[in-house]
Motif scaffolding. Sequence first.
Motif, PDB file in Angstrom:
ATOM      1  N   PRO A 116      50.640  88.411 -93.830  1.00  9.57           N
ATOM      2  CA  PRO A 116      50.938  87.705 -95.094  1.00  9.57           C
ATOM      3  C   PRO A 116      50.331  86.824 -95.540  1.00  9.57           C
ATOM      4  O   PRO A 116      50.240  86.205 -96.848  1.00  9.57           O
ATOM      5  N   ASN A 117      49.561  85.737 -94.462  1.00  5.70           N
ATOM      6  CA  ASN A 117      49.098  84.629 -94.715  1.00  5.70           C
ATOM      7  C   ASN A 117      47.772  84.449 -94.655  1.00  5.70           C
ATOM      8  O   ASN A 117      46.965  83.556 -94.989  1.00  5.70           O
ATOM      9  N   GLN A 118      47.101  85.893 -94.321  1.00  5.07           N
ATOM     10  CA  GLN A 118      45.714  85.862 -94.097  1.00  5.07           C
ATOM     11  C   GLN A 118      45.321  87.046 -94.789  1.00  5.07           C
ATOM     12  O   GLN A 118      44.959  88.060 -93.770  1.00  5.07           O
ATOM     13  N   PRO A 119      44.423  87.400 -96.037  1.00  2.33           N
ATOM     14  CA  PRO A 119      43.872  88.240 -96.278  1.00  2.33           C
ATOM     15  C   PRO A 119      42.530  88.274 -95.695  1.00  2.33           C
ATOM     16  O   PRO A 119      42.137  87.321 -95.081  1.00  2.33           O
ATOM     17  N   PHE A 120      41.981  89.518 -95.950  1.00  2.00           N
ATOM     18  CA  PHE A 120      40.383  89.478 -95.455  1.00  2.00           C
ATOM     19  C   PHE A 120      39.633  88.572 -96.179  1.00  2.00           C
ATOM     20  O   PHE A 120      39.779  88.386 -97.359  1.00  2.00           O
ATOM     21  N   VAL A 121      38.767  87.704 -95.471  1.00  2.00           N
ATOM     22  CA  VAL A 121      37.972  86.777 -96.060  1.00  2.00           C
ATOM     23  C   VAL A 121      36.921  87.170 -96.976  1.00  2.00           C
ATOM     24  O   VAL A 121      36.659  86.642 -98.173  1.00  2.00           O
ATOM     25  N   VAL A 122      36.276  88.362 -96.851  1.00  2.00           N
ATOM     26  CA  VAL A 122      35.431  88.818 -97.924  1.00  2.00           C
ATOM     27  C   VAL A 122      35.963  89.266 -99.267  1.00  2.00           C
ATOM     28  O   VAL A 122      35.501  89.589 -99.963  1.00  2.00           O
ATOM     29  N   PRO A 190      53.390  92.666 -89.502  1.00  3.53           N
ATOM     30  CA  PRO A 190      54.535  92.218 -89.951  1.00  3.53           C
ATOM     31  C   PRO A 190      54.738  90.769 -89.690  1.00  3.53           C
ATOM     32  O   PRO A 190      55.764  90.116 -90.233  1.00  3.53           O
ATOM     33  N   SER A 191      53.837  90.086 -89.061  1.00  4.73           N
ATOM     34  CA  SER A 191      53.991  88.712 -88.740  1.00  4.73           C
ATOM     35  C   SER A 191      52.752  87.959 -89.040  1.00  4.73           C
ATOM     36  O   SER A 191      51.719  88.595 -89.504  1.00  4.73           O
ATOM     37  N   GLU A 192      52.776  86.545 -89.145  1.00  7.46           N
ATOM     38  CA  GLU A 192      51.571  85.909 -89.726  1.00  7.46           C
ATOM     39  C   GLU A 192      50.479  85.665 -88.528  1.00  7.46           C
ATOM     40  O   GLU A 192      50.718  85.790 -87.294  1.00  7.46           O
ATOM     41  N   SER A 193      49.433  85.421 -89.147  1.00  8.41           N
ATOM     42  CA  SER A 193      48.296  85.591 -88.115  1.00  8.41           C
ATOM     43  C   SER A 193      48.333  84.806 -86.887  1.00  8.41           C
ATOM     44  O   SER A 193      47.943  85.031 -85.753  1.00  8.41           O
ATOM     45  N   HIS A 194      48.736  83.626 -86.986  1.00  6.35           N
ATOM     46  CA  HIS A 194      48.739  82.527 -86.006  1.00  6.35           C
ATOM     47  C   HIS A 194      49.800  82.892 -84.782  1.00  6.35           C
ATOM     48  O   HIS A 194      49.579  82.704 -83.576  1.00  6.35           O
TER      49      HIS A 194
END
Length: 672
Positions: A116-122, A190-194
């Motif tokens: 939810p907080n981190q899309p693919f950087v590309v 379902p959860s944020e990357s960190h």
Amino acid sequence: MTSVRRLVSATSVVMLAVAGALAGSPASAAPPGDVDPDTPWRMRHWPQTQPWQVDEAVALTGRGGGPRPVDPQRYELPDTMTWDDYRAVPGTDWADPAVRGSERTFNGALVLVDYPNQPFVVTQPANSTIYGNPSGVQNLDRAEVPQFYRDFLNKPGKLNRGHTIHEYWMEDSNGRFGIELSSFGVYQMPSESHEYGIEAQMQRGQGCPAGDQCNRNLRTDARAAWIAAVGENEAAKYDFVFFLSAGQDESATWQEFGSMKFATKEDVTDDFGPPDDALPNWNATRYVEWTSWQASANIWPNATQGSSLQAESSGMSTYAHEFSHILGVGDNYNNPYGIPARRDYSGPWEMLSRGTFNGPGGPHSRWLIPGTAGSSMGAQHMLRNKMKLGIADEDQVVRLSRDALATSGVVVTRVTARAVASGGINVTLDGGDRSPACDATTDPFCDGGGYDNYTLEVVDRIGFDSFTPDSGVLLAKTKNADAAPFIWTIDANPQDIDKVDFVAPDGTPQKMTIGDYRQLSDALFHAGTGSGSQFEHVDAANRLHFYVLDRSRNRKGVLSYEVAVRSLDGAGPATRGVKAWPATARRDNSGWARCSIPVRNTGRATDVFRVAAPNASLPRTVIAVPAGRTSTVEVWLKDARRTPVTVTSESSPAARATTSCSVKGSSSGPGR
């Protein structure tokens, strides 16, 4: 936001190397338009200078006359390498996607997940993240990402310079193992990357924002999303799974965006801090006390049975490394910043050690997205691991034992570069390692003991080994079990390499630690004297003597070395004998005179002879001569008019001949 320019200013020595790696050369930047259709696939798409055209460009003779090293060491640190360092393996075409493994082509699934907080950087604009990524590829649609990464990893193209995971394993296994990839996703976690990146082990229970649940199992949630989308039957078709996580990986960011960027943990800026103001901007990490919180929150690549976990900054070598774990071989590296300090185990020469970091720009360029620099072209596996994986060329492996050598006498053989033939020498230490005990807590060079074998192989800077630091002979002690260190490279130059690792934020150069894997950049053995390296290794405790005798390339440019190994406890049953004849020479304009001394092996078996001549210069002091054959050894005189020359059998010191080298004297030669 922190730009790439700001990072460069803080670590100029390292990042200038990265810039060179990304720039490439015009010849390798894009495939040519018109080519001969009969040209092999790789040369059709990515023409390269042949390796020997560069490696042999430095002549062994030079200005001023006099002897020159027969095999000078010219190592290069990974940090300064660029794509121009790549050289193709002569006569191979492993990158051709149509060529399958002769024993097995593994069918892999590439499963992509974001947060939810981190899309693919590309999918983001160029240089828009706090890490200055993405670079070269940007603004992709989310739906395009699975095919993009599948192609980047396993379809030869412009961005990957025609190099793939399939190519790595085909080259490493000499055509036995190949890899196919199918991509799935993108699935949102379902959860944020960190919450997945901050782990109990790496972060030691620190740095989880209030209200979040850290130490989540990314592999579990990613597999659940994949199975929900495709079903168990579809998933069962694949031999293994690569889970690809959006964002950076911690292995590639903990130092570059920690102590290389910030002088102290208190200096970490808010943009690299957590979303919880109650937490500090730093956090614990794997090898040292702290890094920036953002770097600590990234996932660390890892593998378990049947699957591995990578991030967008994970270069192709990371996938090859983790797939090695899937096939059943463990890690073999140290903590370069550990206390007490300990030397690295197998360094840049082994995929399951820090050879994973190899590629243009070296270890500090691994944070780039996509991963086109460090960790994009990892080293081959060393002989021990190739034998364990079943990918060594058995007809090229000379299997010896310590006890048998005492009975047979010296063994002389020629070993070809491992990128061409996966062979070498394996000497079993019957009855175990007899090295005296040492204490790794007080001696950083303590290998820990308990080894079962010695291995000897040849490395050439071609193929995936193009980004190893040197070409030469690689000697190591090995264990049968994966109890690290289970490969211990014998360092021909064990002294501190005394090179800069990075430039600290205050401008102070930081030297490589004694535990840094690049300390082994000059570890290879070379033939002859004056090379800058060693040509022999004696292990008195284990009663073995190894020799590097001669170096050659054939017409295709394939590198090989003549090497020998003998027991210190027995010369074997063969009669040993030697004759030598005097020689004369005239001085050249530089004042040097060169004698070519004929040496004949009058014994009944191939032998190694040591040559001594006081007040003379000898390019070689050990040579191998087959039984009944005559060879020559060069003796150079500068000031003396005459010197005695003694030739002694290494197997039997009683077999000795004495002759002379004279300036402007009469000559005689062997009788016929």
